[in-house]
Design an enzyme around this catalytic site. Structure first.
Site, PDB file in Angstrom:
ATOM      1  N   LYS A 170       0.799  -1.233   0.000  1.00 51.28           N
ATOM      2  CA  LYS A 170       0.000   0.000   0.000  1.00 51.28           C
ATOM      3  C   LYS A 170       0.834   1.287   0.000  1.00 51.28           C
ATOM      4  O   LYS A 170       0.360   2.326  -0.429  1.00 51.28           O
ATOM      5  CB  LYS A 170      -0.960   0.016   1.194  1.00 51.28           C
ATOM      6  CG  LYS A 170      -2.141  -0.928   1.019  1.00 51.28           C
ATOM      7  CD  LYS A 170      -3.152  -0.712   2.128  1.00 51.28           C
ATOM      8  CE  LYS A 170      -4.259  -1.735   2.024  1.00 51.28           C
ATOM      9  NZ  LYS A 170      -5.343  -1.504   2.978  1.00 51.28           N
ATOM     10  N   ASP A 205      -9.623   3.382   1.734  1.00 47.79           N
ATOM     11  CA  ASP A 205      -9.842   2.737   3.043  1.00 47.79           C
ATOM     12  C   ASP A 205     -10.449   3.734   4.032  1.00 47.79           C
ATOM     13  O   ASP A 205     -11.415   3.424   4.728  1.00 47.79           O
ATOM     14  CB  ASP A 205      -8.502   2.261   3.641  1.00 47.79           C
ATOM     15  CG  ASP A 205      -8.033   0.947   3.029  1.00 47.79           C
ATOM     16  OD1 ASP A 205      -8.881   0.118   2.650  1.00 47.79           O
ATOM     17  OD2 ASP A 205      -6.799   0.759   2.934  1.00 47.79           O
ATOM     18  N   GLY A 221      -4.177   0.635  19.195  1.00 50.11           N
ATOM     19  CA  GLY A 221      -3.245   0.239  18.145  1.00 50.11           C
ATOM     20  C   GLY A 221      -2.534   1.436  17.550  1.00 50.11           C
ATOM     21  O   GLY A 221      -3.035   2.576  17.606  1.00 50.11           O
ATOM     22  N   ASN A 227      -1.225   1.808  22.794  1.00 51.09           N
ATOM     23  CA  ASN A 227      -0.557   0.745  22.032  1.00 51.09           C
ATOM     24  C   ASN A 227       0.454   0.008  22.893  1.00 51.09           C
ATOM     25  O   ASN A 227       1.003   0.570  23.846  1.00 51.09           O
ATOM     26  CB  ASN A 227       0.151   1.340  20.807  1.00 51.09           C
ATOM     27  CG  ASN A 227       0.537   0.274  19.809  1.00 51.09           C
ATOM     28  OD1 ASN A 227      -0.270  -0.607  19.502  1.00 51.09           O
ATOM     29  ND2 ASN A 227       1.749   0.321  19.292  1.00 51.09           N
ATOM     30  N   ARG A 228       0.687  -1.258  22.540  1.00 55.25           N
ATOM     31  CA  ARG A 228       1.689  -2.076  23.236  1.00 55.25           C
ATOM     32  C   ARG A 228       3.074  -1.437  23.103  1.00 55.25           C
ATOM     33  O   ARG A 228       3.810  -1.310  24.065  1.00 55.25           O
ATOM     34  CB  ARG A 228       1.664  -3.481  22.623  1.00 55.25           C
ATOM     35  CG  ARG A 228       2.696  -4.424  23.135  1.00 55.25           C
ATOM     36  CD  ARG A 228       2.551  -5.776  22.473  1.00 55.25           C
ATOM     37  NE  ARG A 228       2.743  -5.735  21.017  1.00 55.25           N
ATOM     38  CZ  ARG A 228       2.712  -6.792  20.228  1.00 55.25           C
ATOM     39  NH1 ARG A 228       2.450  -7.984  20.728  1.00 55.25           N
ATOM     40  NH2 ARG A 228       2.917  -6.668  18.932  1.00 55.25           N
ATOM     41  N   THR A 229       3.418  -1.017  21.882  1.00 57.94           N
ATOM     42  CA  THR A 229       4.735  -0.401  21.648  1.00 57.94           C
ATOM     43  C   THR A 229       4.544   1.122  21.650  1.00 57.94           C
ATOM     44  O   THR A 229       4.014   1.693  20.699  1.00 57.94           O
ATOM     45  CB  THR A 229       5.298  -0.863  20.285  1.00 57.94           C
ATOM     46  OG1 THR A 229       5.172  -2.276  20.215  1.00 57.94           O
ATOM     47  CG2 THR A 229       6.737  -0.448  20.096  1.00 57.94           C
ATOM     48  N   LEU A 289     -12.204  -2.669  13.655  1.00 62.66           N
ATOM     49  CA  LEU A 289     -11.862  -2.669  12.223  1.00 62.66           C
ATOM     50  C   LEU A 289     -11.587  -4.087  11.714  1.00 62.66           C
ATOM     51  O   LEU A 289     -11.585  -4.323  10.509  1.00 62.66           O
ATOM     52  CB  LEU A 289     -10.663  -1.757  11.953  1.00 62.66           C
ATOM     53  CG  LEU A 289     -10.856  -0.306  12.406  1.00 62.66           C
ATOM     54  CD1 LEU A 289      -9.710   0.563  11.899  1.00 62.66           C
ATOM     55  CD2 LEU A 289     -12.186   0.267  11.953  1.00 62.66           C
ATOM     56  N   TYR A 321     -12.639  -7.566  10.533  1.00 63.58           N
ATOM     57  CA  TYR A 321     -13.932  -7.982   9.971  1.00 63.58           C
ATOM     58  C   TYR A 321     -14.103  -9.502   9.907  1.00 63.58           C
ATOM     59  O   TYR A 321     -15.183  -9.983   9.553  1.00 63.58           O
ATOM     60  CB  TYR A 321     -14.167  -7.374   8.587  1.00 63.58           C
ATOM     61  CG  TYR A 321     -13.123  -7.716   7.561  1.00 63.58           C
ATOM     62  CD1 TYR A 321     -13.146  -8.929   6.889  1.00 63.58           C
ATOM     63  CD2 TYR A 321     -12.091  -6.831   7.279  1.00 63.58           C
ATOM     64  CE1 TYR A 321     -12.180  -9.251   5.956  1.00 63.58           C
ATOM     65  CE2 TYR A 321     -11.117  -7.136   6.350  1.00 63.58           C
ATOM     66  CZ  TYR A 321     -11.167  -8.345   5.693  1.00 63.58           C
ATOM     67  OH  TYR A 321     -10.209  -8.658   4.789  1.00 63.58           O
ATOM     68  N   GLY A 361     -16.041  -4.410  11.407  1.00 70.73           N
ATOM     69  CA  GLY A 361     -15.169  -3.864  10.363  1.00 70.73           C
ATOM     70  C   GLY A 361     -15.609  -4.142   8.930  1.00 70.73           C
ATOM     71  O   GLY A 361     -15.014  -3.621   7.983  1.00 70.73           O
TER      72      GLY A 361
HETATM   73  P1  NAP Z   1      -0.146  -3.281  11.569  1.00 68.64           P
HETATM   74  O1  NAP Z   1       0.468  -2.074  10.955  1.00 68.64           O
HETATM   75  O2  NAP Z   1       0.544  -4.595  11.492  1.00 68.64           O
HETATM   76  O3  NAP Z   1      -0.415  -2.933  13.136  1.00 68.64           O
HETATM   77  C1  NAP Z   1      -0.883  -3.923  14.014  1.00 68.64           C
HETATM   78  C2  NAP Z   1      -1.284  -3.304  15.350  1.00 68.64           C
HETATM   79  O4  NAP Z   1      -1.779  -4.360  16.192  1.00 68.64           O
HETATM   80  C3  NAP Z   1      -0.133  -2.655  16.135  1.00 68.64           C
HETATM   81  O5  NAP Z   1      -0.650  -1.608  16.906  1.00 68.64           O
HETATM   82  C4  NAP Z   1       0.336  -3.806  17.025  1.00 68.64           C
HETATM   83  O6  NAP Z   1       0.981  -3.377  18.212  1.00 68.64           O
HETATM   84  C5  NAP Z   1      -0.996  -4.413  17.394  1.00 68.64           C
HETATM   85  N1  NAP Z   1      -0.847  -5.802  17.807  1.00 68.64           N
HETATM   86  C6  NAP Z   1      -0.701  -6.896  16.991  1.00 68.64           C
HETATM   87  N2  NAP Z   1      -0.604  -8.015  17.743  1.00 68.64           N
HETATM   88  C7  NAP Z   1      -0.686  -7.620  19.053  1.00 68.64           C
HETATM   89  C8  NAP Z   1      -0.656  -8.301  20.295  1.00 68.64           C
HETATM   90  N3  NAP Z   1      -0.541  -9.639  20.351  1.00 68.64           N
HETATM   91  N4  NAP Z   1      -0.782  -7.584  21.441  1.00 68.64           N
HETATM   92  C9  NAP Z   1      -0.901  -6.250  21.396  1.00 68.64           C
HETATM   93  N5  NAP Z   1      -0.946  -5.525  20.247  1.00 68.64           N
HETATM   94  C10 NAP Z   1      -0.837  -6.205  19.091  1.00 68.64           C
HETATM   95  O7  NAP Z   1      -1.605  -3.549  10.988  1.00 68.64           O
HETATM   96  P2  NAP Z   1      -2.584  -2.476  10.302  1.00 68.64           P
HETATM   97  O8  NAP Z   1      -2.282  -2.406   8.851  1.00 68.64           O
HETATM   98  O9  NAP Z   1      -2.586  -1.244  11.118  1.00 68.64           O
HETATM   99  O10 NAP Z   1      -3.996  -3.256  10.428  1.00 68.64           O
HETATM  100  C11 NAP Z   1      -4.594  -3.506  11.694  1.00 68.64           C
HETATM  101  C12 NAP Z   1      -5.878  -4.293  11.496  1.00 68.64           C
HETATM  102  O11 NAP Z   1      -6.867  -3.468  10.880  1.00 68.64           O
HETATM  103  C13 NAP Z   1      -5.755  -5.472  10.506  1.00 68.64           C
HETATM  104  O12 NAP Z   1      -5.297  -6.611  11.146  1.00 68.64           O
HETATM  105  C14 NAP Z   1      -7.155  -5.652   9.971  1.00 68.64           C
HETATM  106  O13 NAP Z   1      -7.851  -6.601  10.744  1.00 68.64           O
HETATM  107  C15 NAP Z   1      -7.772  -4.284  10.188  1.00 68.64           C
HETATM  108  N6  NAP Z   1      -8.120  -3.649   8.888  1.00 68.64           N
HETATM  109  C16 NAP Z   1      -9.403  -3.642   8.506  1.00 68.64           C
HETATM  110  C17 NAP Z   1      -9.783  -3.072   7.309  1.00 68.64           C
HETATM  111  C18 NAP Z   1     -11.222  -3.076   6.912  1.00 68.64           C
HETATM  112  O14 NAP Z   1     -11.537  -2.797   5.747  1.00 68.64           O
HETATM  113  N7  NAP Z   1     -12.132  -3.354   7.823  1.00 68.64           N
HETATM  114  C19 NAP Z   1      -8.816  -2.484   6.459  1.00 68.64           C
HETATM  115  C20 NAP Z   1      -7.480  -2.517   6.868  1.00 68.64           C
HETATM  116  C21 NAP Z   1      -7.143  -3.114   8.077  1.00 68.64           C
HETATM  117  P3  NAP Z   1       2.570  -3.095  18.203  1.00 68.64           P
HETATM  118  O15 NAP Z   1       2.737  -1.756  17.557  1.00 68.64           O
HETATM  119  O16 NAP Z   1       2.935  -3.107  19.634  1.00 68.64           O
HETATM  120  O17 NAP Z   1       3.207  -4.225  17.417  1.00 68.64           O
END
Ligand code: NAP
Length: 286
Positions: free
Chosen positions: A70, A106, A130, A154-156, A226, A228, A249
């Protein structure tokens, strides 16, 4: 549909791509509008530039681009929509003279989902769970549509601080504050719109929830997950257990597709048609 010599092609580029739901959205819309077009997945692990150049040469009308491309895809677009540029990520390519223009649907998709569900951003105090790519884009949306204050948990913590810095620069005020996950007790005394923007709870880890303490959900008046898949996440179940408003989502996924299709065909798609496609998406999850 009947594929013939005039059938056009649309598609989605990503890796992995096998689980994409986008063909359901776009092939359903093609059926509704009697467009002679087929939407297909393209598995592209590397050489994204070659794939986009090849797609243009093949006459492909438009494409979605998903994980992990992306951000990188923007360098292969000949033009970038202003909002996609602010967000720093795009998911839609629209064919123009000489190449493709990149858009982000998005985040407008999430705004349309909020509107459809009656979720208001203006004047709201919001908790965002997050600090990944989606959280950053959500915070820009919250700034653009007048949220009063945003707390990113957020965790981090460093990733949350980076988002706060960037979004506060965009908003030209101290809109975003950062908290460690366990510090949500500092928010007691009010209720919030809470957007769950982590990947926690995604299939197959459907029992997982970022914050397991039930007391957290007393702070939320409306929750928006978010994620789904599954349709009803553990986060949503916690909110329903507390009789709070809770949304899924899947509508964000729906409207990002609907808006992309609007760009490709230069049309407006009404809510009734969108909700018909939504039913098809839901069936495919069950
Ligand atoms: P990303 O950049 O990989 O970020 C993941 C986030 O989740 C980070 O804040 C991460 O924390 C946290 N996380 C993951 N595993 C964790 C755990 N075990 N404990 C605590 N925190 C955890 O992903 P992204 O692109 O932002 O997407 C996030 C989610 O949005 C996707 O997985 C998807 O389900 C959803 N999404 C939905 C749509 C839709 O159309 N509905 C579109 C896009 C995305 P850290 O920073 O600490 O690693």
């Amino acid at each position: 549909m009947q594929i013939n010599g005039s059938t056009k092609t649309l598609g989605v580029i990503g890796c992995p791509i096998e689980h994409t739901r986008s063909p359901i959205i776009h092939n359903e819309l093609a059926k509704v509008f009697s467009h002679n077009v087929v939407y297909v997945p393209f598995h592209v692990p590397t050489n994204l530039g070659d794939a986009i150049q090849g797609a243009y040469a093949l006459g492909i009308e438009g494409m979605n681009v998903t994980i992990p491309h992306k951000t990188e895809m923007m360098q292969y677009a000949i033009e970038i929509d202003e909002f996609a540029s602010v967000i720093g990520a795009a998911n839609t390519l629209v064919r123009v003279e000489g190449g493709y223009k990149a858009y982000n649907t998005d985040i407008p998709g999430l705004k349309r989902a909020f509107d459809s569900d009656g979720v208001v951003v203006e004047g709201e105090e919001v908790i965002v769970l997050g600090a990944g790519g989606v959280s950053r884009a959500v915070c820009i949306l919250l700034a653009k549509y007048g949220a009063k204050r945003v707390y990113v948990l957020n965790r981090t913590i460093d990733k949350a601080l980076d988002i706060a810095k960037e979004v506060n620069r965009y908003a030209q005020k101290e809109l975003v504050q950062v908290l460690k996950l366990e510090d949500y007790k500092e928010l007691e005394g009010k209720t919030y719109l809470c957007i769950q923007a982590t990947s926690v709870g995604m299939y197959p880890h459907v029992e997982d929830v970022l914050i397991s303490d039930d007391a957290f959900y007393d702070l939320v008046h409306t929750g928006y997950d978010l994620v789904y898949n599954p349709y009803e996440t553990a986060f949503i179940k916690k909110l329903i257990g507390k009789q709070k408003r809770a949304f899924h989502g899947l509508k964000m996924l729906l409207y990002q597709g609907v808006i992309a299709y609007e760009y490709w065909y230069n049309i407006q798609i009404d809510e009734k048609t969108s909700l018909k496609v939504y039913e098809r998406l839901k069936e495919a999850l069950e």
